[in-house]
Design a protein around this motif. Sequence first.
Motif, mmCIF file in Angstrom:
data_model
loop_
_atom_site.group_PDB
_atom_site.id
_atom_site.type_symbol
_atom_site.label_atom_id
_atom_site.label_comp_id
_atom_site.label_asym_id
_atom_site.label_seq_id
_atom_site.Cartn_x
_atom_site.Cartn_y
_atom_site.Cartn_z
ATOM 1 N N ILE A 8 44.120 44.107 47.528
ATOM 2 C CA ILE A 8 43.500 43.620 46.291
ATOM 3 C C ILE A 8 44.432 43.842 45.105
ATOM 4 O O ILE A 8 44.602 42.971 44.243
ATOM 5 C CB ILE A 8 42.145 44.315 46.060
ATOM 6 C CG1 ILE A 8 41.136 43.874 47.126
ATOM 7 C CG2 ILE A 8 41.605 44.000 44.657
ATOM 8 C CD1 ILE A 8 39.832 44.651 47.099
ATOM 9 N N LEU A 9 45.066 45.025 45.064
ATOM 10 C CA LEU A 9 46.036 45.306 43.992
ATOM 11 C C LEU A 9 47.196 44.318 44.020
ATOM 12 O O LEU A 9 47.709 43.915 42.968
ATOM 13 C CB LEU A 9 46.552 46.735 44.110
ATOM 14 C CG LEU A 9 45.678 47.831 43.507
ATOM 15 C CD1 LEU A 9 46.220 49.209 43.873
ATOM 16 C CD2 LEU A 9 45.592 47.674 41.990
ATOM 17 N N CYS A 10 47.628 43.936 45.232
ATOM 18 C CA CYS A 10 48.694 42.935 45.362
ATOM 19 C C CYS A 10 48.310 41.639 44.660
ATOM 20 O O CYS A 10 49.101 41.068 43.903
ATOM 21 C CB CYS A 10 48.951 42.638 46.844
ATOM 22 S SG CYS A 10 50.285 43.576 47.568
ATOM 23 N N PHE A 11 47.103 41.174 44.933
ATOM 24 C CA PHE A 11 46.641 39.930 44.319
ATOM 25 C C PHE A 11 46.591 40.058 42.800
ATOM 26 O O PHE A 11 47.004 39.138 42.077
ATOM 27 C CB PHE A 11 45.264 39.550 44.873
ATOM 28 C CG PHE A 11 45.306 38.833 46.185
ATOM 29 C CD1 PHE A 11 45.405 37.453 46.230
ATOM 30 C CD2 PHE A 11 45.262 39.532 47.381
ATOM 31 C CE1 PHE A 11 45.450 36.775 47.440
ATOM 32 C CE2 PHE A 11 45.305 38.870 48.599
ATOM 33 C CZ PHE A 11 45.401 37.488 48.629
ATOM 34 N N ILE A 12 46.092 41.188 42.312
ATOM 35 C CA ILE A 12 45.975 41.387 40.864
ATOM 36 C C ILE A 12 47.348 41.442 40.208
ATOM 37 O O ILE A 12 47.620 40.741 39.214
ATOM 38 C CB ILE A 12 45.188 42.672 40.561
ATOM 39 C CG1 ILE A 12 43.730 42.528 41.032
ATOM 40 C CG2 ILE A 12 45.234 42.991 39.067
ATOM 41 C CD1 ILE A 12 42.931 43.812 40.947
ATOM 42 N N ILE A 13 48.239 42.278 40.767
ATOM 43 C CA ILE A 13 49.575 42.438 40.179
ATOM 44 C C ILE A 13 50.356 41.134 40.226
ATOM 45 O O ILE A 13 51.003 40.738 39.247
ATOM 46 C CB ILE A 13 50.350 43.563 40.898
ATOM 47 C CG1 ILE A 13 49.693 44.919 40.630
ATOM 48 C CG2 ILE A 13 51.813 43.590 40.441
ATOM 49 C CD1 ILE A 13 50.246 46.052 41.481
ATOM 50 N N PHE A 14 50.266 40.432 41.361
ATOM 51 C CA PHE A 14 51.043 39.196 41.475
ATOM 52 C C PHE A 14 50.479 38.105 40.572
ATOM 53 O O PHE A 14 51.243 37.302 40.020
ATOM 54 C CB PHE A 14 51.093 38.710 42.923
ATOM 55 C CG PHE A 14 52.133 37.648 43.152
ATOM 56 C CD1 PHE A 14 53.484 37.974 43.191
ATOM 57 C CD2 PHE A 14 51.772 36.317 43.294
ATOM 58 C CE1 PHE A 14 54.448 36.999 43.370
ATOM 59 C CE2 PHE A 14 52.730 35.331 43.478
ATOM 60 C CZ PHE A 14 54.075 35.671 43.519
ATOM 61 N N ALA A 15 49.166 38.077 40.403
ATOM 62 C CA ALA A 15 48.577 37.113 39.464
ATOM 63 C C ALA A 15 49.091 37.371 38.057
ATOM 64 O O ALA A 15 49.420 36.430 37.308
ATOM 65 C CB ALA A 15 47.055 37.211 39.507
ATOM 66 N N LEU A 16 49.179 38.658 37.680
ATOM 67 C CA LEU A 16 49.728 39.013 36.370
ATOM 68 C C LEU A 16 51.195 38.622 36.275
ATOM 69 O O LEU A 16 51.663 38.159 35.213
ATOM 70 C CB LEU A 16 49.556 40.515 36.128
ATOM 71 C CG LEU A 16 48.115 41.006 35.942
ATOM 72 C CD1 LEU A 16 48.070 42.533 35.892
ATOM 73 C CD2 LEU A 16 47.493 40.414 34.685
ATOM 74 N N THR A 66 45.068 55.500 49.507
ATOM 75 C CA THR A 66 44.712 54.111 49.243
ATOM 76 C C THR A 66 44.538 53.350 50.551
ATOM 77 O O THR A 66 45.390 53.421 51.439
ATOM 78 C CB THR A 66 45.814 53.434 48.404
ATOM 79 O OG1 THR A 66 46.030 54.197 47.210
ATOM 80 C CG2 THR A 66 45.419 52.017 48.022
ATOM 81 N N SER A 67 43.436 52.642 50.671
ATOM 82 C CA SER A 67 43.175 51.859 51.871
ATOM 83 C C SER A 67 43.993 50.576 51.865
ATOM 84 O O SER A 67 44.496 50.142 50.819
ATOM 85 C CB SER A 67 41.682 51.516 51.969
ATOM 86 O OG SER A 67 41.314 50.613 50.937
ATOM 87 N N LEU A 68 44.098 49.967 53.021
ATOM 88 C CA LEU A 68 44.819 48.696 53.125
ATOM 89 C C LEU A 68 44.115 47.623 52.301
ATOM 90 O O LEU A 68 44.773 46.790 51.665
ATOM 91 C CB LEU A 68 44.901 48.273 54.596
ATOM 92 C CG LEU A 68 45.931 47.211 54.974
ATOM 93 C CD1 LEU A 68 47.329 47.628 54.568
ATOM 94 C CD2 LEU A 68 45.877 46.934 56.472
#
Length: 414
Positions: free
Chosen positions: A358-366, A351-353
């Motif tokens: 991007i996953l951080c933003f998605i998970i935290f938004a959820l 997984t790239s940085l």
Amino acid sequence: MNNSPITGKNRILTIDIIRGFALFGIFLVNMPAFHSPVFMSSFYGQEVEYTGVDYWIDVFFSLFVEMKFFTIFSFLFGLGFFIFMSRAEEKGHGVKALYLRRILALFLFGAVHVVALWFGDILHTYAVAGVFLLFFYKRKIKTMLIWAVSLLVVLNLLFLLNVLIPSEILLEMEAANAQGFARDLAEYMGIYTQAGYVEWVSYRLGTEVGFVAANLIPASIPVFAMFLFGLAAGKAGLFHHVSNHLAFFKKFRWITFLISLPLVVILALLKLDILDLGVKQLYAIQLFKSLTGTSLCFLYISTLTLMLRKETWQKRLRPLGSAGQMALTNYLMQTIVSTIIFVGFGFYGETSLLTGTILCFIIFALQMGFSTFWLEYYRFGPFEWLWRSFTYLKFQPLKKANKVTIHQNHHTPM
């Protein structure tokens, strides 16, 4: 005797929002360690090489994120400690026993977290360092500040000593570390990508967990220093009635900005290799990350506190407050979800940085959405409920009898 925790109307929205902001920053910092062998790189002092967009994300994180958010979280823990103790005293509780049970529960959460899931747990460090806050609760604010500043001076002097080590010695250390890194990385990656859960945990006990235990004291130094700053802020009443301290926050924001500016510039010059110290480069970067970690922490706190004097910003950032109110649950769930995605589903090391961010933003938004929904009906997050039930030695009522509005200028637990 009302043996119950602080909830609903007794929370401070500003503190919850700042805690949510810190929680997101911590997630951004932790994410590379969730999806890549950052532990091995750190253990052997090897720099992770990034290219393209990842390179610039790494630069941004170094300047404005790394070591800037756990300091905020630690500050809030110290502030929460003061509020917890003072409220418990008002209700006539045995405050020391109550607090020690609270700390013991936190340590148990951290111990399970670090053994069963992830080496980067901070809860056990908070629990161990948090015990020593009892020795400072009744001390003068000046005493707290002297101790806090002294601890940070000692920490940064240690970082400076690394920079002052002769280059010849550092070159020998670097060569030995490079050999160890090359030797152990393949095994580490094999375990993380192919082993079953029991084998994975067993391997981690022998590699990661032992290192975490050995590193407990140095890791506690900056944490406890920020605890003391937070405790001092609580005793000074800075967040009890922010409107009474607006002049202080405005002045402090400018002071921390003026201190941070040259430190960030020097860190940028080092990170971009415009200022080249050769074999000492990484040690110098570490020093300035630490220095900016303190100055930017206070800049972020003072800026957010002033922003939140406006109702429009309170409304916009309220989802952060919901996530911050359930910080323990969200922190642990970040590890659980990330471990399932990267280790469980086989994406570890691939997984790239950019993708991780991007996953951080998605998970935290959820998480913000879920926290907002959950708190409409329940008084605490699931792990917060367990924590409080252990602290007060009885199951706390979880479901709300009716909806309670969060107010700006009331007390909150840590």
